[in-house]
Design a protein around this motif. Sequence first.
Motif, PDB file in Angstrom:
ATOM      1  N   LEU A 115      37.411  11.822  41.474  1.00 36.73           N
ATOM      2  CA  LEU A 115      36.816  10.536  41.110  1.00 36.73           C
ATOM      3  C   LEU A 115      37.352   9.439  42.022  1.00 36.73           C
ATOM      4  CD1 LEU A 115      37.409  10.887  37.261  1.00 36.73           C
ATOM      5  CD2 LEU A 115      35.173  10.766  38.348  1.00 36.73           C
ATOM      6  N   TYR A 171      35.147   2.645  27.920  1.00 41.60           N
ATOM      7  CA  TYR A 171      35.433   4.073  28.019  1.00 41.60           C
ATOM      8  C   TYR A 171      35.838   4.540  26.628  1.00 41.60           C
ATOM      9  CZ  TYR A 171      38.556   8.096  28.941  1.00 41.60           C
ATOM     10  OH  TYR A 171      39.198   9.302  28.908  1.00 41.60           O
ATOM     11  N   ALA A 172      35.030   5.432  26.057  1.00 44.07           N
ATOM     12  CA  ALA A 172      35.382   5.977  24.731  1.00 44.07           C
ATOM     13  C   ALA A 172      35.778   7.438  24.940  1.00 44.07           C
ATOM     14  CB  ALA A 172      34.223   5.798  23.766  1.00 44.07           C
ATOM     15  N   THR A 229      32.606  11.439  27.745  1.00 48.96           N
ATOM     16  CA  THR A 229      31.811  12.657  27.999  1.00 48.96           C
ATOM     17  C   THR A 229      30.570  12.379  28.847  1.00 48.96           C
ATOM     18  OG1 THR A 229      30.616  12.423  25.924  1.00 48.96           O
ATOM     19  CG2 THR A 229      32.569  13.811  25.876  1.00 48.96           C
ATOM     20  N   LEU A 246      32.307   9.976  32.483  1.00 50.15           N
ATOM     21  CA  LEU A 246      33.035  10.680  33.543  1.00 50.15           C
ATOM     22  C   LEU A 246      32.100  11.550  34.372  1.00 50.15           C
ATOM     23  CD1 LEU A 246      36.360  11.631  31.721  1.00 50.15           C
ATOM     24  CD2 LEU A 246      35.984   9.793  33.380  1.00 50.15           C
ATOM     25  N   ILE A 247      31.076  12.094  33.734  1.00 50.87           N
ATOM     26  CA  ILE A 247      30.117  12.913  34.498  1.00 50.87           C
ATOM     27  C   ILE A 247      29.330  12.019  35.454  1.00 50.87           C
ATOM     28  CG2 ILE A 247      28.049  14.371  34.320  1.00 50.87           C
ATOM     29  CD1 ILE A 247      29.283  15.677  31.869  1.00 50.87           C
ATOM     30  N   LYS A 266      31.712  11.189  38.196  1.00 54.49           N
ATOM     31  CA  LYS A 266      31.957  12.353  39.059  1.00 54.49           C
ATOM     32  C   LYS A 266      30.801  12.550  40.025  1.00 54.49           C
ATOM     33  CE  LYS A 266      34.035  15.775  36.100  1.00 54.49           C
ATOM     34  NZ  LYS A 266      34.064  17.196  35.796  1.00 54.49           N
ATOM     35  N   GLU A 267      29.595  12.359  39.505  1.00 53.33           N
ATOM     36  CA  GLU A 267      28.412  12.554  40.359  1.00 53.33           C
ATOM     37  C   GLU A 267      28.143  11.344  41.237  1.00 53.33           C
ATOM     38  OE1 GLU A 267      25.261  13.968  37.843  1.00 53.33           O
ATOM     39  OE2 GLU A 267      26.271  15.907  37.587  1.00 53.33           O
ATOM     40  N   ARG A 320      42.814   8.367  37.549  1.00 53.42           N
ATOM     41  CA  ARG A 320      41.605   9.159  37.779  1.00 53.42           C
ATOM     42  C   ARG A 320      41.871  10.670  37.748  1.00 53.42           C
ATOM     43  NH1 ARG A 320      40.512   9.009  44.294  1.00 53.42           N
ATOM     44  NH2 ARG A 320      42.703   8.953  44.924  1.00 53.42           N
ATOM     45  N   ASP A 345      31.863  22.413  35.508  1.00 49.90           N
ATOM     46  CA  ASP A 345      32.386  21.056  35.712  1.00 49.90           C
ATOM     47  C   ASP A 345      31.631  19.998  34.909  1.00 49.90           C
ATOM     48  OD1 ASP A 345      34.556  19.841  36.873  1.00 49.90           O
ATOM     49  OD2 ASP A 345      33.539  19.294  38.732  1.00 49.90           O
ATOM     50  N   GLN A 398      31.127  20.317  31.139  1.00 49.97           N
ATOM     51  CA  GLN A 398      31.291  20.529  29.688  1.00 49.97           C
ATOM     52  C   GLN A 398      30.367  21.580  29.095  1.00 49.97           C
ATOM     53  OE1 GLN A 398      33.199  18.478  27.286  1.00 49.97           O
ATOM     54  NE2 GLN A 398      33.196  16.420  28.080  1.00 49.97           N
ATOM     55  N   CYS A 449      36.523  17.770  32.277  1.00 50.49           N
ATOM     56  CA  CYS A 449      35.922  16.450  32.067  1.00 50.49           C
ATOM     57  C   CYS A 449      36.823  15.581  31.198  1.00 50.49           C
ATOM     58  CB  CYS A 449      34.547  16.575  31.412  1.00 50.49           C
ATOM     59  SG  CYS A 449      33.309  17.296  32.486  1.00 50.49           S
TER      60      CYS A 449
END
Lengths: 295, 164
Positions: A2, A30-31, A34, A37-38, A41-42, B19, B40, B42, B60
């Motif tokens: 990240l 930010y909770a 799920t 973060l994806i 990440k992408e 991070r 990657d 979930q 994740c």
Amino acid sequence: MLDRFTIHQPQSVEEASEMLARFGPDAAVYAGGTELLIVMKERLAHFPHLMDIKRIPGLNALVYDAERRELVIGAVACHRDLERSPEVRDRLPALAALEAAVANVRVRNAGTIGGNLCFAEPHSDPATLLTALDARLTLVAATGTRQIPMASFITGLMETVRRHDEILVSITVPEPAANSGVAYERFKLHERPTAAVAAVITVVEGTIADARIVAGSVGVRPQRLLGTEVMLRGLPAMETSAVTVADFIRDEVEVTGNLFESDPYTRQLARTVGRRAIAAAIRRATGEEGGRLAA
Amino acid sequence: MLLEATVNNRPVSLEIEPRAILLDVLRDHLGLTGAKRSCDTQVCGACTVLLDGSPVSACCTLAYEAGGRTVETIEGLAGPDGLHPIQQAFVDRVAIQCGFCTPGFVLTTKALLAENPCPTRSEIADFLGGNLCRCTGYWNILDAVEDAARRLAAAPTSSQGPSS
Ligand SMILES: Cc1cc2nc3c(=O)[nH]c(=O)nc-3n(C[C@H](O)[C@H](O)[C@H](O)COP(=O)(O)OP(=O)(O)OC[C@H]3O[C@@H](n4cnc5c(N)ncnc54)[C@H](O)[C@@H]3O)c2cc1C
Ligand code: FES
Ligand code: FES
């Protein structure tokens, strides 16, 4: 890997809101992370400042207000909290059952109800049922608090009325009346549903007096099927009434095409889950399934 | 930031970046390579670890989330007397083929049996539904979980495993 960010731990909702206002588009709530973060990440988005709201005291509370007959769900309660909460299982068994089948156990441990609703992903399970249950969302900013009906919270594809500096703090769900039945039916092959319908049906003297029918996952946001609701009112509280309106559901839903399912197929799925949800809600309203409290 | 956590019953104190992903910290910094990265996103469960006893996808999860909590990986299960009963059941029932998915299945099973010591077969399938085995040995895995439940019921003291 990240990109770099800083995690902040605001101690109150007001402090979190002030930080969001100060950092502007550089900050995100930010909770469970799920979804966030994806996305990060992408590299679809990046936020140099994340506000971890999970440590704010009381934000995960789950309480039943007996006087107002409402369930108040803290926004950072995770799916597993809802699935296992005695209050939810007692008062809104259809919601507990819905939650138990969201994603997988790992996502349910981390993902929060607030994150699910604020992300406004079109295949959200809770958004559909909470719309049918006429839930209200409480949004708090340093500058003030407002309540928004779930039905008008999501405005489009992953869009909500939430302002950047507002935190969703709780979801208030009125307990359905004793003579009503609640059901949620979905069809899913993979992680998220392809089509879903929630039904809340009130029965008076053997006749459907009121109905709130909401389709989810097939369009960009949960949609009330007002035509179907009108058709249902006055029909006998029998399973055959679900069959009567099934074709109408198929024609009334707005379907957003996608790569995987053709529109007619999606409509047919909506018809089937709609018929099942309405039939189950009628059974529960008339006590044939142990009444409204049946799961 | 400083990460202080309990990993497999040992205190760990480690300088991390906000991070940092939990899976990378476990694999690259702590040498715990049992949790695997696959999807990657979930979906597959190959990276499953237990955070305060609950399964999460380490792929994740920010390592930051482990602060002040306990993390359990597959490496923490076996004790001086040998494999944990769940691991032994997986071996005896031939619930392992290539083994890539196995740490995730075993840890998810541990969490399931901690909250539901004698689950029905469909409860097992529901709970493990988010763990994928591409060698598709699901039948043997379900058998192994039932077997593990019996073993733990017969020897309840070992149900915690050597690590707790
Ligand atoms: C593999 C997988 C399968 C899934 N399957 C399903 C499914 O079957 N059904 C279903 O309904 N959902 C499903 N989901 C979605 C899941 O429910 C959500 O990812 C989860 O609930 C989001 O919560 P979170 O706390 O992780 O949100 P985060 O990722 O932390 O946040 C999501 C977004 O909401 C914002 N946000 C979060 N909380 C608040 C708040 N209190 N106030 C203001 N803004 C906030 C964040 O800034 C971010 O933009 C799935 C997700 C995954 C990854
Ligand atoms: S690698 Fe984490 S769930 Fe697949
Ligand atoms: S044993 Fe090979 S993926 Fe499961």
